[in-house]
Design a protein around this motif. Structure first.
Motif, PDB file in Angstrom:
ATOM      1  N   GLY A   1      28.258 -26.827  21.838  1.00 24.88           N
ATOM      2  CA  GLY A   1      27.200 -25.990  22.396  1.00 24.88           C
ATOM      3  C   GLY A   1      27.590 -25.461  23.760  1.00 24.88           C
ATOM      4  N   GLU A   2      26.582 -25.049  24.526  1.00 25.00           N
ATOM      5  CA  GLU A   2      26.841 -24.469  25.843  1.00 25.00           C
ATOM      6  C   GLU A   2      26.626 -25.504  26.945  1.00 25.00           C
ATOM      7  OE1 GLU A   2      25.313 -20.479  26.641  1.00 25.00           O
ATOM      8  OE2 GLU A   2      24.449 -21.223  28.520  1.00 25.00           O
ATOM      9  N   ALA A   3      25.373 -25.859  27.167  1.00 30.56           N
ATOM     10  CA  ALA A   3      25.023 -26.730  28.279  1.00 30.56           C
ATOM     11  C   ALA A   3      23.717 -27.433  27.961  1.00 30.56           C
ATOM     12  CB  ALA A   3      24.862 -25.902  29.556  1.00 30.56           C
ATOM     13  N   PRO A   4      23.478 -28.603  28.567  1.00 29.84           N
ATOM     14  CA  PRO A   4      22.206 -29.285  28.366  1.00 29.84           C
ATOM     15  C   PRO A   4      21.048 -28.475  28.948  1.00 29.84           C
ATOM     16  CG  PRO A   4      23.826 -30.716  29.467  1.00 29.84           C
ATOM     17  CD  PRO A   4      24.387 -29.340  29.452  1.00 29.84           C
ATOM     18  N   GLY A   5      19.878 -28.607  28.325  1.00 29.54           N
ATOM     19  CA  GLY A   5      18.642 -28.059  28.886  1.00 29.54           C
ATOM     20  C   GLY A   5      17.785 -29.181  29.449  1.00 29.54           C
TER      21      GLY A   5
ATOM     22  N   GLU B   1      17.451 -32.426  27.291  1.00 34.69           N
ATOM     23  CA  GLU B   1      18.728 -33.145  27.276  1.00 34.69           C
ATOM     24  C   GLU B   1      18.932 -33.856  28.614  1.00 34.69           C
ATOM     25  OE1 GLU B   1      18.424 -29.893  26.300  1.00 34.69           O
ATOM     26  OE2 GLU B   1      18.553 -30.247  24.138  1.00 34.69           O
TER      27      GLU B   1
ATOM     28  N   PRO C   1      22.407 -34.850  23.675  1.00 35.13           N
ATOM     29  CA  PRO C   1      22.576 -33.420  23.414  1.00 35.13           C
ATOM     30  C   PRO C   1      21.636 -32.930  22.314  1.00 35.13           C
ATOM     31  CG  PRO C   1      24.300 -34.638  22.277  1.00 35.13           C
ATOM     32  CD  PRO C   1      23.489 -35.654  23.059  1.00 35.13           C
ATOM     33  N   PHE C   2      21.237 -31.697  22.428  1.00 37.07           N
ATOM     34  CA  PHE C   2      20.495 -31.016  21.350  1.00 37.07           C
ATOM     35  C   PHE C   2      19.271 -31.801  20.897  1.00 37.07           C
ATOM     36  CE2 PHE C   2      24.545 -28.713  21.062  1.00 37.07           C
ATOM     37  CZ  PHE C   2      24.062 -27.412  21.025  1.00 37.07           C
TER      38      PHE C   2
ATOM     39  N   SER D   1      16.132 -25.986  20.372  1.00 37.45           N
ATOM     40  CA  SER D   1      17.349 -25.568  19.645  1.00 37.45           C
ATOM     41  C   SER D   1      17.941 -26.718  18.872  1.00 37.45           C
ATOM     42  CB  SER D   1      18.481 -25.064  20.554  1.00 37.45           C
ATOM     43  OG  SER D   1      18.068 -24.523  21.703  1.00 37.45           O
TER      44      SER D   1
ATOM     45  N   ASN E   1      29.419 -30.273  24.202  1.00 34.94           N
ATOM     46  CA  ASN E   1      29.046 -29.065  24.939  1.00 34.94           C
ATOM     47  C   ASN E   1      30.192 -28.612  25.832  1.00 34.94           C
ATOM     48  OD1 ASN E   1      26.180 -28.190  24.506  1.00 34.94           O
ATOM     49  ND2 ASN E   1      25.728 -30.314  25.091  1.00 34.94           N
TER      50      ASN E   1
ATOM     51  N   HIS F   1      24.281 -19.287  18.373  1.00 32.76           N
ATOM     52  CA  HIS F   1      23.661 -20.475  18.964  1.00 32.76           C
ATOM     53  C   HIS F   1      22.234 -20.599  18.413  1.00 32.76           C
ATOM     54  CE1 HIS F   1      22.021 -23.270  21.915  1.00 32.76           C
ATOM     55  NE2 HIS F   1      23.253 -23.505  22.323  1.00 32.76           N
TER      56      HIS F   1
END
Ligand code: URA
Ligand code: URA
Length: 192
Positions: free
Chosen positions: A38-42, A45, A51-52, A56, A79, A154
């Motif tokens: 993936g890209e980055a934690p939100g 997260e 993660p994830f 999403s 990520n 994504h």
């Protein structure tokens, strides 16, 4: 992996380490045949250290389930960067460059046959090519160091634009077929 994990959890290589609650090292089977990037934690997260796990992530879990895949057995989730950028902005170059060696170390350790790139950030950094477009590259296998790499949209793009779900399901069906071809001919999916 334990060593990489500890270095990620204690990392202070960029400024994102100052604002994070948790660094996210990854999740899943550390010997999985499929590794997703993936890209980055939100925010979710960052709070949970996993993660994830936000919106999403829930959509990703549904897609994986439709393929007959789950986090425990078939995949490892990683990520491009491991700490949440403020307001979920796109990671800056220096953050990505400070963090990316962890990803390539994990790829060597997991040793997956299949790598799925989730979205443009993963695609461009993985191949170090800013000209690659997710709209052009998605759904096609790319050979890389004896592994097969598939870029896909994504899950957050699917949430913003549900019209992209159709193409993404086409892409993941190819992943299931490839998994049967090179990993397990008897792999069960109710939908493919
Ligand atoms: N989006 C990502 O790209 N990675 C996560 O871990 C969560 C959301
Ligand atoms: N490729 C990269 O771009 N970075 C690494 O750290 C290893 C391989």
């Amino acid at each position: 992996m334990e060593d990489v994990k500890n270095r990620i959890l204690n990392c202070t290589a960029c400024n994102l380490s100052k604002t994070r609650k948790n660094a996210i090292w990854g999740e899943g089977n550390i010997n999985a045949d499929i590794l997703l990037i993936g890209e980055a934690p939100g925010a979710y997260e960052d709070s949970t250290g996993r993660p994830f796990v936000g919106k999403s992530g829930q959509l990703l879990d549904k897609i994986l389930a439709a393929c007959g895949f789950n986090r425990q057995e078939h995949v490892f989730l990683s990520n491009v960067i491991r700490c949440r950028p403020p307001q979920n902005r796109t990671p800056q170059n220096e953050e990505v460059e400070a963090c990316i060696p962890f990803l390539f170390e994990q790829i060597e350790l997991v040793n997956p046959k299949i790598i799925i790139l989730l979205g443009a950030t993963a695609l461009k950094r993985f191949f170090k090519n800013d000209n690659m477009r997710i709209t052009k590259c998605r759904g096609e296998w790319i050979e890389w160091k004896n592994r097969l790499v598939m870029p896909v949209y994504h899950p957050s793009a699917l949430l913003r634009n549900p019209g992209l779900k159709r193409e993404t399901w086409t892409d993941f069906k190819k992943v299931v077929l490839k998994y049967r071809e090179i990993v397990n001919a008897d792999h069960y999916s109710a939908h493919v």
